[in-house]
Design an enzyme around this catalytic site. Structure first.
Site, PDB file in Angstrom:
ATOM      1  CE1 TYR A 146      -4.254  -2.259   4.929  1.00 11.81           C
ATOM      2  CE2 TYR A 146      -3.391  -0.168   4.548  1.00 11.81           C
ATOM      3  CZ  TYR A 146      -4.171  -1.075   4.013  1.00 11.81           C
ATOM      4  OH  TYR A 146      -4.274  -1.364   2.651  1.00 11.81           O
TER       5      TYR A 146
ATOM      6  CB  SER B  28      -0.814  -0.053   1.102  1.00 16.00           C
ATOM      7  OG  SER B  28      -1.473   1.292   1.350  1.00 16.00           O
TER       8      SER B  28
HETATM    9  P1  NDP Z   1     -11.671  -6.341   0.102  1.00 15.41           P
HETATM   10  O1  NDP Z   1     -11.844  -6.063   1.654  1.00 15.41           O
HETATM   11  O2  NDP Z   1     -12.559  -5.393  -0.853  1.00 15.41           O
HETATM   12  O3  NDP Z   1     -11.410  -7.815  -0.330  1.00 15.41           O
HETATM   13  C1  NDP Z   1     -10.416  -8.525   0.561  1.00 15.41           C
HETATM   14  C2  NDP Z   1     -10.332  -9.790  -0.275  1.00 15.41           C
HETATM   15  O4  NDP Z   1      -9.262 -10.544   0.811  1.00 15.41           O
HETATM   16  C3  NDP Z   1     -11.632 -10.746  -0.315  1.00 15.41           C
HETATM   17  O5  NDP Z   1     -11.330 -11.582  -1.168  1.00 15.41           O
HETATM   18  C4  NDP Z   1     -11.422 -11.373   1.028  1.00 15.41           C
HETATM   19  O6  NDP Z   1     -11.959 -12.638   1.194  1.00 15.41           O
HETATM   20  C5  NDP Z   1      -9.788 -11.633   1.074  1.00 15.41           C
HETATM   21  N1  NDP Z   1      -9.574 -11.832   2.593  1.00 15.41           N
HETATM   22  C6  NDP Z   1      -9.385 -10.885   3.691  1.00 15.41           C
HETATM   23  N2  NDP Z   1      -9.234 -11.587   4.668  1.00 15.41           N
HETATM   24  C7  NDP Z   1      -8.867 -13.001   4.513  1.00 15.41           C
HETATM   25  C8  NDP Z   1      -8.241 -14.035   5.217  1.00 15.41           C
HETATM   26  N3  NDP Z   1      -8.123 -14.090   6.420  1.00 15.41           N
HETATM   27  N4  NDP Z   1      -8.097 -15.274   4.289  1.00 15.41           N
HETATM   28  C9  NDP Z   1      -8.414 -15.332   3.019  1.00 15.41           C
HETATM   29  N5  NDP Z   1      -8.696 -14.239   2.241  1.00 15.41           N
HETATM   30  C10 NDP Z   1      -9.132 -13.194   2.983  1.00 15.41           C
HETATM   31  O7  NDP Z   1     -10.140  -5.717  -0.031  1.00 15.41           O
HETATM   32  P2  NDP Z   1      -9.423  -4.802  -1.331  1.00 15.41           P
HETATM   33  O8  NDP Z   1      -9.680  -5.601  -2.475  1.00 15.41           O
HETATM   34  O9  NDP Z   1      -9.477  -3.416  -1.055  1.00 15.41           O
HETATM   35  O10 NDP Z   1      -8.065  -5.011  -0.864  1.00 15.41           O
HETATM   36  C11 NDP Z   1      -7.036  -6.236  -1.429  1.00 15.41           C
HETATM   37  C12 NDP Z   1      -5.642  -5.812  -1.130  1.00 15.41           C
HETATM   38  O11 NDP Z   1      -5.264  -4.571  -1.333  1.00 15.41           O
HETATM   39  C13 NDP Z   1      -5.322  -5.821   0.541  1.00 15.41           C
HETATM   40  O12 NDP Z   1      -4.153  -6.191   0.726  1.00 15.41           O
HETATM   41  C14 NDP Z   1      -5.486  -4.416   0.806  1.00 15.41           C
HETATM   42  O13 NDP Z   1      -4.630  -3.966   2.053  1.00 15.41           O
HETATM   43  C15 NDP Z   1      -4.767  -3.759  -0.495  1.00 15.41           C
HETATM   44  N6  NDP Z   1      -4.914  -2.323  -0.657  1.00 15.41           N
HETATM   45  C16 NDP Z   1      -6.223  -1.973  -0.819  1.00 15.41           C
HETATM   46  C17 NDP Z   1      -6.588  -0.570  -1.100  1.00 15.41           C
HETATM   47  C18 NDP Z   1      -7.777   0.062  -1.234  1.00 15.41           C
HETATM   48  O14 NDP Z   1      -7.958   1.194  -1.138  1.00 15.41           O
HETATM   49  N7  NDP Z   1      -8.821  -0.740  -1.545  1.00 15.41           N
HETATM   50  C19 NDP Z   1      -5.483   0.537  -1.083  1.00 15.41           C
HETATM   51  C20 NDP Z   1      -4.151  -0.304  -0.827  1.00 15.41           C
HETATM   52  C21 NDP Z   1      -4.008  -1.477  -0.842  1.00 15.41           C
HETATM   53  P3  NDP Z   1     -13.675 -13.067   1.695  1.00 15.41           P
HETATM   54  O15 NDP Z   1     -14.154 -12.096   0.360  1.00 15.41           O
HETATM   55  O16 NDP Z   1     -13.788 -14.414   1.756  1.00 15.41           O
HETATM   56  O17 NDP Z   1     -13.731 -12.134   2.798  1.00 15.41           O
END
Ligand code: NDP
Length: 253
Positions: free
Chosen positions: A162, A148
Site C-alpha cells: 500500500y 496517502s
Molecule cells: P473506502 O474503502 O471507504 O471506499 C473505497 C471506494 O473506492 C469505494 O467507493 C469503492 O467502491 C471504490 N473502489 C474500490 N475498489 C474499486 C475498484 N476496483 N473499482 C472502482 N471503485 C473501487 O476507502 P476510503 O474512502 O477510505 O479511501 C478512498 C481513497 O483514499 C483511497 O485511495 C485510499 O487509499 C485513500 N486514503 C484513505 C485513507 C483513510 O484513512 N481512509 C487515508 C489515506 C488515503 P465500492 O463501494 O463499489 O466498493
C-alpha cells in the site's frame, strides 16, 4: 427576506469525474463538488445501492450526479466510463482519482495476487484514467490524485505494498505535472492521514495506536479531505501543480 444565493458557485458549469465515489472519501468529494455546482460523474465497483442513493441525495438537493459501474482494475471499463461522460457533456474539467484498496499482510503471507490488485487499482488505474481524461480537458483542467501520508511514513508492518502504491502516485504526479503544464492542466496529490471510512474505522485499538502518532490525535473526515480537493479543483489553485499536499493531523510530522 430574499435568501437566494447571488454569489456564483465555485464549480458551476464544471464537469467532474470521480473514481470510487460510492462510499467514504470519494462520496464526500462527490457531494462537495456537486454542492459547489459541478455535474459529477462517479464510478463504483460493488456498491450499486450506495451509488444510486448518493445520486438521488444530490438530485434532491438540487445538484447533478451520475453513477457508473466500472472496475478501476479493468482498463477498458474505466476508459469507457470516462469516454462516455466526456461524450455526454462534451468535455471534462476535473478528474479525481480516489478509488483505492488497502490490502494488508506481512511479506511472508502477502500474495502476489494482492500485490497485483494493489498496483492495478491504486496506481495503474490512475494512469489509465488520466490518459483517458486528458484528451477531453483544456486549459484550466484539474487532476487530483488521492495518495496517502503513508508514502512518507509507514509505521506499521503489513502495509508495504500500500505504501509503495501511494509513493508511486507522488512520482506520477510530479512527472505528469511536466507533461501537462504546457497545456494549462494542473495535477496534484492529496495525501490524507487516517480518515474515518470503511477502510479505516475511527474506533478500536488500532485507531488508538494511530492517534498516538499524530499531532492532532483523531481521524479526519471525508469532508475535510473534500475541502482540499475542492480548492485544488478551483481557479484559485491555478499555480499549484506537481504538489503533494498532506492532510494528516501531523501523522508524518
Ligand atoms: P473506502 O474503502 O471507504 O471506499 C473505497 C471506494 O473506492 C469505494 O467507493 C469503492 O467502491 C471504490 N473502489 C474500490 N475498489 C474499486 C475498484 N476496483 N473499482 C472502482 N471503485 C473501487 O476507502 P476510503 O474512502 O477510505 O479511501 C478512498 C481513497 O483514499 C483511497 O485511495 C485510499 O487509499 C485513500 N486514503 C484513505 C485513507 C483513510 O484513512 N481512509 C487515508 C489515506 C488515503 P465500492 O463501494 O463499489 O466498493
Amino acid at each position: 427576506m430574499n435568501t437566494t444565493n447571488h454569489f456564483p458557485l465555485r464549480h458551476a458549469e464544471k464537469i467532474a469525474f470521480v473514481t470510487g465515489g460510492s462510499r467514504g472519501i470519494g462520496a464526500a468529494i462527490v457531494r462537495r463538488l456537486a454542492s459547489e455546482g459541478a455535474t459529477v460523474a462517479f464510478t463504483y465497483q460493488r456498491s450499486a445501492d450506495e451509488a444510486q442513493s448518493l445520486v438521488q441525495e444530490i438530485a434532491a438537493a438540487g445538484g447533478k450526479a451520475l453513477a457508473l459501474q466500472a472496475d478501476a482494475a479493468d482498463a477498458n471499463a474505466l476508459t469507457g466510463a470516462i469516454g462516455k461522460v466526456a461524450a455526454q457533456f462534451g468535455r471534462l474539467d476535473i478528474l479525481v482519482n480516489n478509488a483505492g484498496v488497502l490490502l494488508m499482510g506481512a511479506i511472508d503471507d502477502f500474495s502476489l495476487a494482492d500485490f497485483d490488485q494493489t498496483v492495478a487499482v491504486n496506481v495503474r488505474a490512475v494512469f489509465v484514467a488520466i490518459k483517458a481524461a486528458v484528451p477531453h480537458m483544456s486549459e484550466g483542467g484539474r487532476i487530483i490524485n488521492i495518495g496517502s501520508t503513508n508514502a512518507h511514513r509507514m509505521p506499521f508492518a503489513g502495509a508495504a505494498a500500500y505504501a509503495m502504491s501511494k509513493s508511486a502516485l507522488s512520482g506520477l504526479t510530479q512527472g505528469l505535472s511536466r507533461d501537462l503544464g504546457p497545456r494549462g492542466i494542473t495535477i496534484n496529490n492529496v495525501e490524507p492521514g487516517p480518515v474515518a471510512t470503511d477502510m479505516n474505522p475511527p474506533t478500536g485499538d488500532f485507531a488508538a495506536v494511530m492517534h498516538g502518532l499524530m499531532a492532532l490525535p483523531r481521524h479526519g473526515s471525508g469532508e475535510e479531505v473534500a475541502g482540499m480537493v475542492a480548492y485544488l479543483a478551483s481557479s484559485e489553485a491555478a499555480f499549484v501543480t506537481g504538489a503533494g499536499l498532506k492532510i494528516d493531523g501531523g501523522f508524518a510530522a
